[in-house]
Design a protein around this motif. Structure first.
Motif, PDB file in Angstrom:
ATOM      1  N   PRO A 183      44.000  35.466  39.028  1.00 53.43           N
ATOM      2  CA  PRO A 183      42.595  35.037  39.064  1.00 53.43           C
ATOM      3  C   PRO A 183      41.728  35.943  38.186  1.00 53.43           C
ATOM      4  O   PRO A 183      41.964  37.144  38.084  1.00 53.43           O
ATOM      5  CB  PRO A 183      42.210  35.189  40.538  1.00 53.43           C
ATOM      6  CG  PRO A 183      43.497  35.248  41.282  1.00 53.43           C
ATOM      7  CD  PRO A 183      44.498  35.847  40.351  1.00 53.43           C
ATOM      8  N   GLN A 184      40.735  35.325  37.582  1.00 54.86           N
ATOM      9  CA  GLN A 184      39.718  36.081  36.827  1.00 54.86           C
ATOM     10  C   GLN A 184      39.158  37.170  37.758  1.00 54.86           C
ATOM     11  O   GLN A 184      38.945  36.903  38.950  1.00 54.86           O
ATOM     12  CB  GLN A 184      38.563  35.149  36.439  1.00 54.86           C
ATOM     13  CG  GLN A 184      38.859  34.311  35.208  1.00 54.86           C
ATOM     14  CD  GLN A 184      38.883  35.167  33.934  1.00 54.86           C
ATOM     15  OE1 GLN A 184      38.659  36.372  33.963  1.00 54.86           O
ATOM     16  NE2 GLN A 184      39.187  34.531  32.812  1.00 54.86           N
ATOM     17  N   ASN A 185      38.909  38.352  37.227  1.00 55.49           N
ATOM     18  CA  ASN A 185      38.424  39.449  38.079  1.00 55.49           C
ATOM     19  C   ASN A 185      37.215  40.100  37.408  1.00 55.49           C
ATOM     20  O   ASN A 185      37.351  40.972  36.583  1.00 55.49           O
ATOM     21  CB  ASN A 185      39.533  40.480  38.286  1.00 55.49           C
ATOM     22  CG  ASN A 185      39.203  41.395  39.463  1.00 55.49           C
ATOM     23  OD1 ASN A 185      38.160  41.264  40.078  1.00 55.49           O
ATOM     24  ND2 ASN A 185      40.104  42.313  39.769  1.00 55.49           N
ATOM     25  N   ASN A 186      36.005  39.616  37.823  1.00 51.54           N
ATOM     26  CA  ASN A 186      34.787  40.108  37.161  1.00 51.54           C
ATOM     27  C   ASN A 186      34.020  41.097  38.030  1.00 51.54           C
ATOM     28  O   ASN A 186      32.796  41.144  38.001  1.00 51.54           O
ATOM     29  CB  ASN A 186      33.862  38.919  36.815  1.00 51.54           C
ATOM     30  CG  ASN A 186      34.598  37.890  35.983  1.00 51.54           C
ATOM     31  OD1 ASN A 186      35.301  38.244  35.047  1.00 51.54           O
ATOM     32  ND2 ASN A 186      34.485  36.626  36.363  1.00 51.54           N
ATOM     33  N   SER A 187      34.734  41.875  38.853  1.00 52.39           N
ATOM     34  CA  SER A 187      34.052  42.720  39.842  1.00 52.39           C
ATOM     35  C   SER A 187      33.006  43.635  39.206  1.00 52.39           C
ATOM     36  O   SER A 187      31.879  43.721  39.695  1.00 52.39           O
ATOM     37  CB  SER A 187      35.072  43.550  40.616  1.00 52.39           C
ATOM     38  OG  SER A 187      36.123  43.975  39.778  1.00 52.39           O
ATOM     39  N   VAL A 188      33.346  44.280  38.091  1.00 48.79           N
ATOM     40  CA  VAL A 188      32.392  45.268  37.544  1.00 48.79           C
ATOM     41  C   VAL A 188      31.137  44.552  37.031  1.00 48.79           C
ATOM     42  O   VAL A 188      30.011  45.003  37.282  1.00 48.79           O
ATOM     43  CB  VAL A 188      33.047  46.139  36.447  1.00 48.79           C
ATOM     44  CG1 VAL A 188      33.427  45.333  35.232  1.00 48.79           C
ATOM     45  CG2 VAL A 188      32.145  47.303  36.087  1.00 48.79           C
ATOM     46  N   THR A 189      31.308  43.391  36.378  1.00 49.96           N
ATOM     47  CA  THR A 189      30.141  42.673  35.846  1.00 49.96           C
ATOM     48  C   THR A 189      29.246  42.177  36.982  1.00 49.96           C
ATOM     49  O   THR A 189      28.027  42.306  36.952  1.00 49.96           O
ATOM     50  CB  THR A 189      30.632  41.458  35.031  1.00 49.96           C
ATOM     51  OG1 THR A 189      31.735  41.850  34.245  1.00 49.96           O
ATOM     52  CG2 THR A 189      29.542  40.902  34.151  1.00 49.96           C
TER      53      THR A 189
END
Ligand SMILES: Nc1ncnc2c1ncn2[C@@H]1O[C@H](COP(=O)(O)OP(=O)(O)O)[C@@H](O)[C@H]1O
Ligand SMILES: N[C@H](CCC(=O)N[C@@H](CS)C(=O)NCCC(=O)O)C(=O)O
Ligand SMILES: [Mg+2]
Length: 475
Positions: free
Chosen positions: A203-209
């Protein structure tokens, strides 16, 4: 045609893959030459993309930027994880956010639930003191920001996704976790002839953004363009502030504005302050109180911090308690479904059972940051000692059902060296909550952290040196 699946903003391409708990290949059985090449390419990728941490073996680490770094410990291939459990973890993230917010507003619940702990745990008692000062002053946090991570293990026997804990302060690794997902996607692309794995199943993982977006939106809500976001860190860091520096440089203006080193502060983001070691003197406690008294948006506020304690986790698992905070019956059922067994030590039957079968329990103090729990025979010894002493010390702990996830083969990379082992994993789902008075501006799942550790290790913890960073491969 594969059909895109939405899961809290996650795009996972549906395929006909059967739902098993395996990658379809055993990392231990990859041809040694190929494995060595993959390991080398993964290390190069890590260096080029900033999947790095300070190297504790280097004196200059943490002192001079860009010096004394080493790749973050990681698992060479992603961990298989059932898609339905992934969706479940994504979909309950906003519900947990709402729950934390509601619990944080019930000052009496927090104080009463922790009242016995207060008597025997000096650290929690200091937090409660600050909280009760805010209650006495009728201090309202109209703008509230939570950057949380709810951690789970998938119990092999019951196939239940069970919550380990809900972190409401200093939820680590949103930055590095995004990079590990990218590393694994890149490796699966590069080696698709050999592995025949589909990178889209990570899965895409955009936690920091998404976490950065939440901090920026909170700053906008504070509505003072000259004000800053202040990150509170442990010592030996730059451009941020330690608690003792805030005590020395901080002041409260008559209108409640927090000014530190001459700058108005809109948002205080704690990446420290969750452990007794962060408060070596009264100076750090003065700083915590000063920030709490100010109009700055604390992430977390003292009430959010207390709402994330293990004692509160255990109180929320008691019958009819969730009903005090949530209305929607489906939401309550979804939250309750992921509660493992959680008890206070006042439950004499459980204490008796834990003495007989200590391996089925974990004993936890009100601490964060890893390395604090009691396992196995130590549970029995500690409970027996407390019974003999008859002290109130038991109020500092909770008992929790020990969860046993499936063991998987993995290749772990640490300090440039690979190690084959059998491991268990812990999935953390990040979630951001931003509210201004009655308006909920953000309440969303924000990516994930997968931590993988050798099955023989009781504790998790990457910073604590027990686990490595991983990602998930939906099966
Ligand atoms: N109920 C449990 N069953 C199995 N392992 C657990 C359980 N609770 C905690 N652990 C292990 O201990 C580690 C630390 O526990 P946790 O409650 O997350 O404390 P901390 O706040 O210090 O991270 C977890 O990462 C996990 O590896
Ligand atoms: N150095 C501090 C470390 C902060 C910290 O330990 N946070 C706890 C929750 S309180 C946590 O998320 N632990 C899981 C990460 C791990 O496995 O090490 C920071 O990064 O702010
Ligand atoms: Mg934890």
């Amino acid at each position: 045609m594969a059909q895109a699946l939405k899961c809290g903003g996650v795009e996972a391409m549906e395929t006909q893959q059967e739902n098993s708990m395996s990658l379809g290949i055993d990392p231990h059985k990859i041809d040694p030459q190929l494995l060595q090449k993959m390991e080398y390419d993964a290390l190069v990728w890590s260096s080029l993309h900033g999947l790095l941490v300070g190297d504790t073996n280097s004196q200059s680490s943490g002192r001079v930027p860009g010096v004394g770094l080493v790749h973050a410990p990681f698992s060479l291939l992603p961990m298989p994880f059932p898609e339905n459990h992934w969706k479940q973890a994504c979909q309950i993230a906003p519900i947990f956010n709402e729950l934390v917010d509601r619990v944080s507003l019930d000052g009496k619940f927090l104080q009463d639930s922790l009242s016995r702990t207060k008597k025997v745990d000096a650290f929690t008692s200091r937090l409660l003191e600050i909280h009760s000062k805010m209650l006495d002053a009728n201090k309202k946090e109209e703008i509230r920001l939570g950057l949380h991570r709810s951690d789970y293990m998938l119990d092999e026997q019951t196939k239940l996704l069970l919550q380990i804990e809900l972190n409401t302060i200093s939820s680590s690794f949103p930055g590095l976790s995004s990079l590990v997902s990218e590393l694994h996607r890149s490796l699966l692309h590069q080696y698709k002839q050999h592995l025949a794995l589909n990178p889209e199943r990570i899965p895409q993982n955009n936690s920091v953004t998404q976490f950065a977006e939440a901090l920026s939106k909170a700053w906008s809500e504070y509505n003072n363009p000259r004000a800053v976001v202040m990150v509170v860190v442990q010592t030996e860091e730059r451009n941020m502030k330690t608690l003792s520096e805030i005590d020395a440089l901080g002041e409260l203006l008559p209108d409640g504005t927090l000014v530190v080193d001459g700058e108005a502060v809109a948002v205080v983001y704690f990446r420290a302050g969750y452990a007794p070691s962060d408060y070596p003197s009264e100076s750090e406690w003065r700083a915590r109180l000063l920030m709490e008294q100010s109009s700055a948006i604390k992430c977390p506020s003292i009430a959010y911090h207390l709402a994330g304690t293990k004692k509160i986790q255990q109180e929320l698992a008691k019958p009819n308690v969730l009903e005090r905070f949530l209305e929607n019956k489906d939401d309550i059922a979804k939250v309750r479904k992921c509660f493992a067994g959680l008890w206070s030590l006042e439950d004499s039957n459980i204490v008796k059972d834990a003495i007989e079968k200590p391996g089925l329990y974990v004993m936890k103090p009100q601490r964060e940051g890893g390395g604090n729990n009691i396992y196995g025979d130590d549970v029995r010894e500690t409970l027996r000692r407390m019974e003999k002493e008859g002290s109130d010390e038991d109020a500092a702990y909770i008992l929790m059902q020990r969860i046993f996830p499936t063991l998987s083969p993995a290749v772990l990379m640490r300090q440039g060296i690979s190690r084959k082992d059998h491991v268990i994993s812990e999935l953390g789902v990040y979630a951001a909550y931003l509210r201004n008075k009655t308006k909920v501006i953000m309440n969303e799942e924000c990516g994930y952290l997968m931590r993988t550790k050798v099955s023989s290790s009781n504790e998790g913890g990457v910073a604590a040196g027990f686990a490595v960073l991983d990602s998930i491969y939906l099966v």
